[in-house]
Design a protein around this motif. Sequence first.
Motif, mmCIF file in Angstrom:
data_model
loop_
_atom_site.group_PDB
_atom_site.id
_atom_site.type_symbol
_atom_site.label_atom_id
_atom_site.label_comp_id
_atom_site.label_asym_id
_atom_site.label_seq_id
_atom_site.Cartn_x
_atom_site.Cartn_y
_atom_site.Cartn_z
ATOM 1 N N SER A 10 30.758 32.341 35.006
ATOM 2 C CA SER A 10 31.367 33.603 35.434
ATOM 3 C C SER A 10 30.298 34.632 35.753
ATOM 4 O O SER A 10 29.202 34.602 35.178
ATOM 5 N N ASP A 11 30.632 35.542 36.674
ATOM 6 C CA ASP A 11 29.729 36.663 36.929
ATOM 7 C C ASP A 11 30.062 37.838 36.022
ATOM 8 O O ASP A 11 29.486 38.907 36.124
ATOM 9 N N SER A 12 31.026 37.599 35.105
ATOM 10 C CA SER A 12 31.354 38.593 34.092
ATOM 11 C C SER A 12 31.342 37.886 32.739
ATOM 12 O O SER A 12 30.474 37.059 32.486
ATOM 13 N N LEU A 67 31.933 36.836 44.283
ATOM 14 C CA LEU A 67 31.157 36.887 45.520
ATOM 15 C C LEU A 67 31.342 35.585 46.290
ATOM 16 O O LEU A 67 31.037 34.498 45.776
ATOM 17 N N PRO A 68 31.826 35.657 47.518
ATOM 18 C CA PRO A 68 32.105 34.441 48.303
ATOM 19 C C PRO A 68 30.892 33.537 48.453
ATOM 20 O O PRO A 68 31.002 32.310 48.372
ATOM 21 N N GLU A 69 29.705 34.118 48.675
ATOM 22 C CA GLU A 69 28.511 33.298 48.870
ATOM 23 C C GLU A 69 28.147 32.512 47.621
ATOM 24 O O GLU A 69 27.646 31.376 47.700
ATOM 25 N N MET A 70 28.418 33.107 46.439
ATOM 26 C CA MET A 70 28.132 32.409 45.189
ATOM 27 C C MET A 70 29.150 31.287 44.960
ATOM 28 O O MET A 70 28.802 30.191 44.497
ATOM 29 N N ARG A 71 30.411 31.558 45.278
ATOM 30 C CA ARG A 71 31.440 30.524 45.143
ATOM 31 C C ARG A 71 31.124 29.340 46.057
ATOM 32 O O ARG A 71 31.214 28.176 45.642
ATOM 33 N N ILE A 93 42.202 35.089 45.371
ATOM 34 C CA ILE A 93 41.596 36.193 46.131
ATOM 35 C C ILE A 93 41.885 36.028 47.616
ATOM 36 O O ILE A 93 42.267 36.976 48.317
ATOM 37 N N ASP A 94 41.719 34.791 48.111
ATOM 38 C CA ASP A 94 41.983 34.522 49.530
ATOM 39 C C ASP A 94 43.447 34.764 49.875
ATOM 40 O O ASP A 94 43.765 35.316 50.943
ATOM 41 N N LYS A 105 37.235 43.809 46.996
ATOM 42 C CA LYS A 105 36.061 44.613 46.656
ATOM 43 C C LYS A 105 34.841 43.752 46.363
ATOM 44 O O LYS A 105 33.702 44.200 46.507
ATOM 45 N N ASN A 106 35.088 42.512 45.890
ATOM 46 C CA ASN A 106 34.002 41.592 45.558
ATOM 47 C C ASN A 106 33.000 42.219 44.582
ATOM 48 O O ASN A 106 31.783 42.130 44.750
ATOM 49 N N ARG A 107 33.543 42.841 43.552
ATOM 50 C CA ARG A 107 32.709 43.444 42.508
ATOM 51 C C ARG A 107 32.995 42.763 41.179
ATOM 52 O O ARG A 107 34.119 42.837 40.675
ATOM 53 N N PRO A 108 32.020 42.078 40.602
ATOM 54 C CA PRO A 108 32.229 41.393 39.323
ATOM 55 C C PRO A 108 32.601 42.368 38.208
ATOM 56 O O PRO A 108 32.163 43.521 38.196
ATOM 57 N N GLY A 109 33.431 41.890 37.258
ATOM 58 C CA GLY A 109 33.715 42.635 36.047
ATOM 59 C C GLY A 109 34.777 43.702 36.147
ATOM 60 O O GLY A 109 35.001 44.439 35.188
#
Length: 270
Positions: A10-12, A67-71, A93-94, A105-109
């Motif tokens: 996770s990014d959170s 973040l799409p690029e990380m996924r 999300i999609d 927004k693509n903002r973690p957390g």
Amino acid sequence: MSQPIVYVISDSVGETAEFVVRAVASQFNGGRVEIRRVGYVDDQEQIKEVVQAAKETNAVVAFTLVLPEMRDYLMDYAVMNGVVAVDILGPMIDAFSKVNNQTPKNRPGLVHQLDDEYFRRVEAIEFAVKYDDGKDPRGLLRADVVLIGVSRTSKTPLSMFLAHKRFKAANVPLVPEVEPPEELFEINPRKVIGLTISPDELNLIRTERLKALGLGSQANYAQHERIKLELDYAEKIMSKIGCPVINVSNKAVEETASIIMDVIKRGGRG
């Protein structure tokens, strides 16, 4: 039989993915699963390390990355290494993006920011209830704002309204026969808000209150002489403290609360 292993990326914090994994695991093998959570992942090297570890242990990777690029990177790298990876947030999300025609927004957390706001609101509400009507003067020292005034100047509804805005509000009734708590004079006067009202309006409010209680309007509580005595006393206390004073006459709770919040933001300068 050994327990299945699931790496949660996770990014959170990773709580969302872990909850889903445990819900799924409950359908298999008595719910036994070993979850290895890896939180706050923000670069591709971390993803590589976890996927390699999953490959070595024949584990599944479950992830919540906004973040799409990380996924995309994680999915590609997992496929390249023959690791089963499950994107928990991505499809939803999609879907939201397509149905609402909006860009995420693509903002973690963010979910935990919302949780923090919720818990701060609950804490503020509990505070307002605990320190309502001068119940425990020790709370004045911990309050964001302290409301003072005579009876029926909306101290309690204002405290609750402010609590929903995440302000810890306490309130103290000012009664000539009762000395205000010492703590009221120990705190920064900029944290104190005095509430006053016109004698005529207070008379109407108190008269209606007495009717609701089945009492006669001739009670001392609603008499003009008593009201004037209380308002004069309250004015002296407010002057002694040196706090901002708001006249709540003909004002809705929301309007007065807005003024109070503006005063708080200006550091108590009325």
